[in-house]
Design an enzyme around this catalytic site. Structure first.
Site, mmCIF file in Angstrom:
data_model
loop_
_atom_site.group_PDB
_atom_site.id
_atom_site.type_symbol
_atom_site.label_atom_id
_atom_site.label_comp_id
_atom_site.label_asym_id
_atom_site.label_seq_id
_atom_site.Cartn_x
_atom_site.Cartn_y
_atom_site.Cartn_z
ATOM 1 N N ASN A 15 0.807 -1.236 0.000
ATOM 2 C CA ASN A 15 0.000 0.000 0.000
ATOM 3 C C ASN A 15 0.833 1.276 0.000
ATOM 4 O OD1 ASN A 15 0.811 -0.454 2.643
ATOM 5 N ND2 ASN A 15 -1.043 0.434 3.518
ATOM 6 N N CYS A 35 -3.057 1.597 6.935
ATOM 7 C CA CYS A 35 -3.181 0.930 8.237
ATOM 8 C C CYS A 35 -3.753 1.869 9.284
ATOM 9 C CB CYS A 35 -1.813 0.457 8.689
ATOM 10 S SG CYS A 35 -0.623 1.811 8.798
ATOM 11 N N GLU A 64 8.761 3.196 14.207
ATOM 12 C CA GLU A 64 9.514 3.640 13.030
ATOM 13 C C GLU A 64 9.393 5.162 12.943
ATOM 14 O OE1 GLU A 64 7.975 1.281 9.722
ATOM 15 O OE2 GLU A 64 9.528 -0.220 10.136
ATOM 16 N N GLU A 94 -10.491 -4.961 9.808
ATOM 17 C CA GLU A 94 -9.887 -3.905 8.996
ATOM 18 C C GLU A 94 -10.526 -3.918 7.605
ATOM 19 O OE1 GLU A 94 -5.688 -4.506 8.006
ATOM 20 O OE2 GLU A 94 -5.338 -2.478 8.751
ATOM 21 N N GLU A 115 5.080 -3.784 12.248
ATOM 22 C CA GLU A 115 4.088 -2.735 11.975
ATOM 23 C C GLU A 115 2.903 -3.441 11.330
ATOM 24 O OE1 GLU A 115 6.135 0.888 13.191
ATOM 25 O OE2 GLU A 115 4.074 0.327 12.763
HETATM 26 N N1 LIG Z 1 1.382 -0.696 10.755
HETATM 27 C C1 LIG Z 1 1.853 -0.236 9.616
HETATM 28 O O1 LIG Z 1 2.737 0.649 9.555
HETATM 29 C C2 LIG Z 1 1.318 -0.799 8.331
HETATM 30 C C3 LIG Z 1 1.659 -0.147 7.152
HETATM 31 C C4 LIG Z 1 1.156 -0.653 5.944
HETATM 32 C C5 LIG Z 1 0.329 -1.779 5.928
HETATM 33 N N2 LIG Z 1 0.046 -2.386 7.102
HETATM 34 C C6 LIG Z 1 -0.833 -3.557 7.118
HETATM 35 O O2 LIG Z 1 -0.505 -4.444 6.028
HETATM 36 C C7 LIG Z 1 -1.694 -5.078 5.561
HETATM 37 C C8 LIG Z 1 -1.838 -4.852 4.062
HETATM 38 O O3 LIG Z 1 -0.621 -5.169 3.430
HETATM 39 P P1 LIG Z 1 -0.419 -6.590 2.722
HETATM 40 O O4 LIG Z 1 -1.696 -7.078 2.150
HETATM 41 O O5 LIG Z 1 0.772 -6.478 1.830
HETATM 42 O O6 LIG Z 1 -0.064 -7.514 4.002
HETATM 43 P P2 LIG Z 1 0.505 -9.000 3.986
HETATM 44 O O7 LIG Z 1 0.757 -9.335 5.393
HETATM 45 O O8 LIG Z 1 -0.348 -9.899 3.164
HETATM 46 O O9 LIG Z 1 1.912 -8.886 3.200
HETATM 47 C C9 LIG Z 1 2.909 -8.030 3.692
HETATM 48 C C10 LIG Z 1 4.260 -8.560 3.194
HETATM 49 O O10 LIG Z 1 4.457 -9.846 3.754
HETATM 50 C C11 LIG Z 1 4.713 -10.786 2.718
HETATM 51 N N3 LIG Z 1 4.166 -12.075 3.140
HETATM 52 C C12 LIG Z 1 2.892 -12.507 3.058
HETATM 53 N N4 LIG Z 1 2.778 -13.756 3.555
HETATM 54 C C13 LIG Z 1 4.024 -14.139 3.946
HETATM 55 C C14 LIG Z 1 4.592 -15.315 4.538
HETATM 56 N N5 LIG Z 1 3.834 -16.374 4.833
HETATM 57 N N6 LIG Z 1 5.922 -15.347 4.807
HETATM 58 C C15 LIG Z 1 6.691 -14.268 4.518
HETATM 59 N N7 LIG Z 1 6.234 -13.117 3.973
HETATM 60 C C16 LIG Z 1 4.910 -13.058 3.686
HETATM 61 C C17 LIG Z 1 4.053 -10.220 1.495
HETATM 62 O O11 LIG Z 1 4.632 -10.741 0.325
HETATM 63 C C18 LIG Z 1 4.335 -8.734 1.672
HETATM 64 O O12 LIG Z 1 5.620 -8.421 1.216
HETATM 65 C C19 LIG Z 1 -2.840 -4.447 6.313
HETATM 66 O O13 LIG Z 1 -3.212 -5.261 7.399
HETATM 67 C C20 LIG Z 1 -2.242 -3.144 6.834
HETATM 68 O O14 LIG Z 1 -2.882 -2.693 8.012
HETATM 69 C C21 LIG Z 1 0.487 -1.920 8.311
HETATM 70 O O1 LIG Z 2 -0.511 1.993 5.843
HETATM 71 C C1 LIG Z 2 0.208 2.263 6.765
HETATM 72 C C2 LIG Z 2 1.188 3.390 6.679
HETATM 73 O O2 LIG Z 2 2.164 3.252 7.702
HETATM 74 C C3 LIG Z 2 0.436 4.667 6.788
HETATM 75 S S1 LIG Z 2 1.450 6.066 6.739
HETATM 76 O O3 LIG Z 2 1.881 6.246 5.354
HETATM 77 O O4 LIG Z 2 2.614 5.843 7.618
HETATM 78 O O5 LIG Z 2 0.603 7.172 7.214
#
Ligand SMILES: NC(=O)c1ccc[n+]([C@@H]2O[C@H](COP(=O)([O-])OP(=O)(O)OC[C@H]3O[C@@H](n4cnc5c(N)ncnc54)[C@H](O)[C@@H]3O)[C@@H](O)[C@H]2O)c1
Ligand SMILES: O=C[C@H](O)CS(=O)(=O)O
Length: 479
Positions: free
Chosen positions: A152, A285, A459, A382, A251
């Site tokens: 994202n 997120c 972070e 979510e 995160e």
């Molecule tokens: N807290 C934050 O700063 C933050 C920021 C951005 C997104 N997010 C969260 O991320 C999610 C959306 O992103 P997404 O769909 O890419 O998440 P995801 O967990 O599906 O994937 C994230 C990363 O993990 C990898 N991955 C997936 N399964 C794996 C496994 N079994 N082993 C190793 N790596 C694996 C993916 O290829 C990707 O690079 C949402 O829940 C969002 O809230 C959190």
């Molecule tokens: O999606 C999660 C990101 O950490 C949001 S932000 O770009 O840091 O605001």
């Protein structure tokens, strides 16, 4: 970029590798394949750790000023290629070009911030209880860092990890999301151009995330895992990292409450909600996920909100003035549609329609749901999409209990004109980030991260640097 440039190699040990097996990169606005990257596997994962481990010997011995200068150069190169990187991001992730440019600048602000913080990794001396001793405390780089990032924010989630890691003297291996590899490889191109030595940054693109990341988790040379993504995957990686006792930063997912108090400035609250809820088509997120409005201001808030949502322009990110781009894929659209259907089935009222007639991409129009209750899926899971579910409350203590009744604790928002309420809410909400009259809190100088099952560590800010440092205590005795 010409067609050739849309087919990139992965970046290991300062070289661009191509493989027979490739992954197509799709434009979510048109579903067209726009390019390809190598489908890395165990071999490339090991090559990356070999490179990072070898480079660590020299990189960890550079001075803070040398690392700062190279990070500053990387920042300058990215700045010079900002429009190109933003365009590629829009093409592979879908966000409007203006938002993509904003993200590249946001991503670059972490590099700028840690170029400066590199010079402020201070130790300490502590008064010894023995006159013949001196106590010193030093900070040293943890070593090789494995970074796993989501789709994202294809640029910011990478620099928010790599910049502090390099500032601390660490080297890195990174696996970007399979949906958005091109942005990651462009950042590596900029680092290469800036003169960051071979092996310090390694990018392995792959559709076999589990295979590649397992290589890194099993390798004792990898000392740190930093992951941004969903909570379920974060828990899985946390368990695996235990086998070699790696330092970890997580995160994870969010479920942000957005509280509009009885005394809120309604115009500001609606503006803040639009900023938080519909950024990246709701795919962040920290997006407002559950909106709680005081009963006394419900009607005025709903009227202003529905008008503002109706005015949002949906379309391809490359089209002028578009504010809402496509979701990342069809699975995302189905998930959001399910939450809308569930809410209506349980008694909510839908304001608007999510359907975009004749669209070729994964588009949904932003909608508002009113009459929402806490048993609805959109208030428990979510959403990661453009739905604004509005529930009501009458008592501040009650709404804080409802807001906290979730395993998530990333971001929360409260709009009020009372200083007393601002402190009451922000100190009682169990969230790592609280926006008070602010729908957009994310900046490089602040500590970003969650409580409970939304993550571990922070972070950004000087806190983000500590994640990549070991504390060494030196006891010096005069003999
Ligand atoms: N807290 C934050 O700063 C933050 C920021 C951005 C997104 N997010 C969260 O991320 C999610 C959306 O992103 P997404 O769909 O890419 O998440 P995801 O967990 O599906 O994937 C994230 C990363 O993990 C990898 N991955 C997936 N399964 C794996 C496994 N079994 N082993 C190793 N790596 C694996 C993916 O290829 C990707 O690079 C949402 O829940 C969002 O809230 C959190
Ligand atoms: O999606 C999660 C990101 O950490 C949001 S932000 O770009 O840091 O605001």
């Amino acid at each position: 970029m010409n067609q050739q440039e849309w087919n990139k190699g992965l970046y290991v040990n300062g070289e661009w590798l191509t493989l027979a097996e490739t992954i197509p990169v799709q434009n979510p606005a048109t579903r067209e394949v726009i390019g390809s990257v190598p489908d890395g596997s165990v071999k490339e994962a090991k090559l990356a750790v070999d490179a990072a481990h070898k480079a660590f010997e020299a990189w960890s011995k550079t001075t803070a000023y040398e690392r700062a200068a190279l990070l500053e150069r990387w920042h300058q190169v990215i700045e010079s290629r900002l429009d190109e990187i933003a365009f590629v991001m829009t093409m592979e992730q879908g966000k409007p070009l203006a938002e993509a440019k904003g993200e590249v600048q946001y991503a670059n602000s972490y590099i700028k911030w840690y170029a400066e913080e590199a010079k402020r990794i201070y130790g300490e001396t502590i008064p010894a209880s023995s006159g013949s001793k001196r106590i010193l405390v030093q900070k040293q780089p943890v070593g090789v860092v494995a970074a796993i990032t989501p789709w994202n924010f294809p640029a910011a989630m990478i620099t928010r990890k790599i910049a502090p890691a390099l500032a601390a003297g660490c080297t890195t291996v990174t696996k970007p999301a399979e949906q958005t590899p091109l942005t990651a490889l462009l950042l590596a191109e900029c680092a290469h151009e800036a003169g960051i030595p071979a092996g310090v940054i390694n990018i392995v693109t792959t559709s076999k995330a589990g295979e590649v990341v397992d290589v890194w988790l099993d390798d004792s040379r990898v000392k740190k895992l930093t992951f941004t993504g969903s909570t379920p995957v974060g828990k899985l990686l946390m368990r695996k990292a235990a086998d070699t006792v790696k330092k970890i930063s997580l995160e994870l997912g969010g479920l942000a409450p957005f509280i509009v108090a009885e005394d809120a400035n309604i115009e500001a609250a609606v503006k803040g909600l639009i900023q938080s809820k519909f950024r990246n088509a709701g795919q962040t997120c920290i997006c407002a996920n559950r909106i709680y409005v005081h009963e006394a201001v419900k009607e005025s808030f709903l009227q202003a909100l529905t008008q503002a949502v109706e005015a949002l322009r949906v379309g391809k990110g490359t089209e002028d003035k578009v504010e809402i781009g496509p979701l990342i894929d069809d699975r995302a659209v189905q998930k959001v549609q399910h939450q809308i259907d569930d809410a209506i089935a349980k008694g909510a009222t839908l304001h608007g329609s999510p359907v975009v007639e004749g669209s070729t991409g994964y588009f949904m129009k932003p909608v508002v749901l009113s009459g929402v209750t806490d048993d609805m899926v959109c208030m428990q899971e979510e959403t990661f999409g453009p739905i604004a579910p509005v529930s009501t409350f009458t008592d501040d203590q009650e709404v804080i209990q409802r807001a906290n009744a979730t395993p998530y604790g990333l971001a929360a928002y409260v709009f009020t004109q009372s200083l007393t309420k601002a402190f009451y809410f922000s100190e009682n909400l169990e969230y790592g980030i609280v926006g008070v009259n602010d729908g957009g809190p994310s900046v490089a100088q602040a500590p970003f991260g969650g409580m409970k099952e939304s993550g571990l560590g922070r972070e950004g800010s000087h806190h983000g640097l500590e994640e990549y440092l070991e504390v060494k205590y030196i006891s010096l005795q005069f003999v």
